[in-house]
Design a protein around this motif. Structure first.
Motif, PDB file in Angstrom:
ATOM      1  N   UNK A 143       0.734  -0.725   0.123  1.00 21.75           N
ATOM      2  CA  UNK A 143       0.428   0.115  -0.111  1.00 21.75           C
ATOM      3  C   UNK A 143       0.950   1.238  -0.357  1.00 21.75           C
ATOM      4  N   UNK A 144       0.531   2.256  -0.708  1.00 24.47           N
ATOM      5  CA  UNK A 144       1.243   3.404  -0.940  1.00 24.47           C
ATOM      6  C   UNK A 144       1.743   4.390   0.220  1.00 24.47           C
ATOM      7  N   UNK A 145      -0.179   4.566   1.064  1.00 28.51           N
ATOM      8  CA  UNK A 145      -0.282   4.805   2.052  1.00 28.51           C
ATOM      9  C   UNK A 145      -0.687   4.291   3.686  1.00 28.51           C
ATOM     10  N   UNK A 146      -0.049   4.635   4.345  1.00 29.24           N
ATOM     11  CA  UNK A 146      -1.131   4.196   5.568  1.00 29.24           C
ATOM     12  C   UNK A 146      -2.532   3.925   6.365  1.00 29.24           C
ATOM     13  N   UNK A 147      -2.189   3.539   6.924  1.00 30.38           N
ATOM     14  CA  UNK A 147      -3.740   2.983   7.235  1.00 30.38           C
ATOM     15  C   UNK A 147      -4.140   3.631   8.623  1.00 30.38           C
ATOM     16  N   UNK A 148      -5.096   3.602   9.053  1.00 33.03           N
ATOM     17  CA  UNK A 148      -6.177   3.182  10.635  1.00 33.03           C
ATOM     18  C   UNK A 148      -7.313   2.103   9.811  1.00 33.03           C
ATOM     19  N   UNK A 149      -7.072   1.540  10.419  1.00 38.62           N
ATOM     20  CA  UNK A 149      -7.817   0.100   9.088  1.00 38.62           C
ATOM     21  C   UNK A 149      -8.847  -0.764  10.489  1.00 38.62           C
ATOM     22  N   UNK A 201     -13.436   4.178  14.473  1.00 43.73           N
ATOM     23  CA  UNK A 201     -12.229   3.743  13.059  1.00 43.73           C
ATOM     24  C   UNK A 201     -12.094   5.721  12.818  1.00 43.73           C
ATOM     25  N   UNK A 202     -12.853   6.229  12.264  1.00 50.97           N
ATOM     26  CA  UNK A 202     -12.790   8.064  12.101  1.00 50.97           C
ATOM     27  C   UNK A 202     -11.405   9.017  12.881  1.00 50.97           C
ATOM     28  N   UNK A 203     -12.441   9.023  14.348  1.00 48.80           N
ATOM     29  CA  UNK A 203     -11.733   9.649  14.861  1.00 48.80           C
ATOM     30  C   UNK A 203      -9.832   9.558  14.735  1.00 48.80           C
ATOM     31  N   UNK A 204     -10.480   7.695  14.898  1.00 46.85           N
ATOM     32  CA  UNK A 204      -8.480   7.644  14.970  1.00 46.85           C
ATOM     33  C   UNK A 204      -7.524   8.404  13.591  1.00 46.85           C
ATOM     34  N   UNK A 205      -8.536   7.969  12.433  1.00 49.62           N
ATOM     35  CA  UNK A 205      -7.916   8.107  11.346  1.00 49.62           C
ATOM     36  C   UNK A 205      -7.327   9.806  11.207  1.00 49.62           C
ATOM     37  N   UNK A 206      -9.011  10.588  11.729  1.00 49.87           N
ATOM     38  CA  UNK A 206      -8.948  12.005  11.895  1.00 49.87           C
ATOM     39  C   UNK A 206      -6.943  11.944  12.749  1.00 49.87           C
TER      40      UNK A 206
END
Length: 311
Positions: A11-17, A36-41
């Motif tokens: 994956x080119x970019x890391x993510x919160x999964x 999930x949305x909160x952690x990603x933000x």
């Protein structure tokens, strides 16, 4: 929302999964996705969901798997409505199911998706023989550079919110309880197709809704509302089942008689929301008896919606 088939090699970019079946996207799923949305933000990364097609239980017990709450397409709609940035639909097959816990972590989490932060349910297990769990992930995360967070089960009135609980409520005909666990009315989305037009001959022309599932956890006659095309959440009476009066062992079909509507709905995509079960399917000896039963059903639907506080 981006949808990917399978897991990339890198994956080119890391993510919160987060990972799961997400069948129904009920209140428990919604709580997990909100986190999930909160952690990603917070981390400035995309939020990502990994799900499976077919579902694991469908793969391992093809003839004994419970009916789904949602088709894959409907699940993707619901995930998008929850603000998810990316969904990875992983084919669940022999090769994937045979991955060890270590291979799953290396190939999927670290190299494939580059998970920076992983959120899981409190009962999450993975890998061949379900050998991996939260402790396995936490130990691996310490070594491989990702954090793991487990969310507690969502409890509603002393009941664990789960897809199984929603399914059980539907099988019992309790749509009020099922909808409470879902956090919204159960909804089927499909296009109106041409049918055999029997309803038209007996004075109750119905919209024949294309179903994307061969089985569903509910059947019978229901009070519904219909939206799409010229309709804006209009009350109707829906029959979901195999139409025992018309034939024997027919395919599952959803037919909706929209109250006080006289128009063409063919090829329109409709959204049917289920509010209350009126009765089970029944087999009648004649079309005359069937017509009388439908008229009685429609009157009960009218009475239900007449209270004004149901939808």
């Amino acid at each position: 929302m981006q949808v990917f088939r399978g897991i990339p090699t890198y994956n080119e970019r890391p993510c919160v999964l987060t990972i799961g079946n997400f069948d129904g996207v009920h209140l428990g799923h919604q709580a997990l996705l909100a986190r999930l949305r909160h952690r990603a933000a917070t981390l400035g990364l995309p939020s990502a969901v990994m799900t499976f097609e077919p579902l694991p239980r469908e793969y391992f017990a093809q003839n004994d798997a419970p009916p789904r709450l949602t088709s894959l397409r409907r699940k993707l709609e619901l995930l998008e409505a929850q603000g998810v940035n990316q969904v990875y639909v992983q084919p669940f097959n022999a090769a994937f199911s045979s991955l060890s816990a270590e291979d799953f972590i290396d190939r999927v989490l670290v190299r494939g998706l580059r998970a920076r932060h992983l959120l899981i349910g409190d009962d999450f297990c993975f890998g061949k023989g379900r050998q991996g769990n939260f402790e396995t992930l936490r130990a691996a995360g310490d070594l491989r550079g990702f954090r793991v967070e487990a969310l507690d089960t969502v409890d509603l009135g002393g009941e664990r919110v789960s897809s199984s609980a929603v399914r059980a409520a539907m099988l019992e005909g309790d749509m009020v309880h099922a909808n409470m666990l879902l956090g919204a009315p159960f909804e089927v989305v499909g296009r109106v197709m041409h049918g055999d037009k029997i309803g038209r001959t007996i004075g109750f022309p119905t919209a024949n809704i294309q179903l994307r599932q061969k089985t569903m956890p509910l059947s019978g006659i229901f009070a519904v509302t219909v939206a799409g095309g010229p309709l804006d959440h209009v009350p109707g009476a829906a029959s979901l089942g195999v139409r025992p009066t018309i034939g024997d062992k027919l395919a599952l079909r959803l037919e909706v008689f929209v109250l006080d509507f006289d128009g063409d709905l063919y090829h329109q995509q409709l959204r049917v929301r289920f509010w209350r079960k009126i009765r089970n399917e029944a087999k009648y000896d004649s079309l005359t008896e069937l017509t009388t039963a439908i008229a009685r059903d429609c009157e009960q639907v009218r009475q239900y919606f007449a209270t004004g506080d149901n939808y």
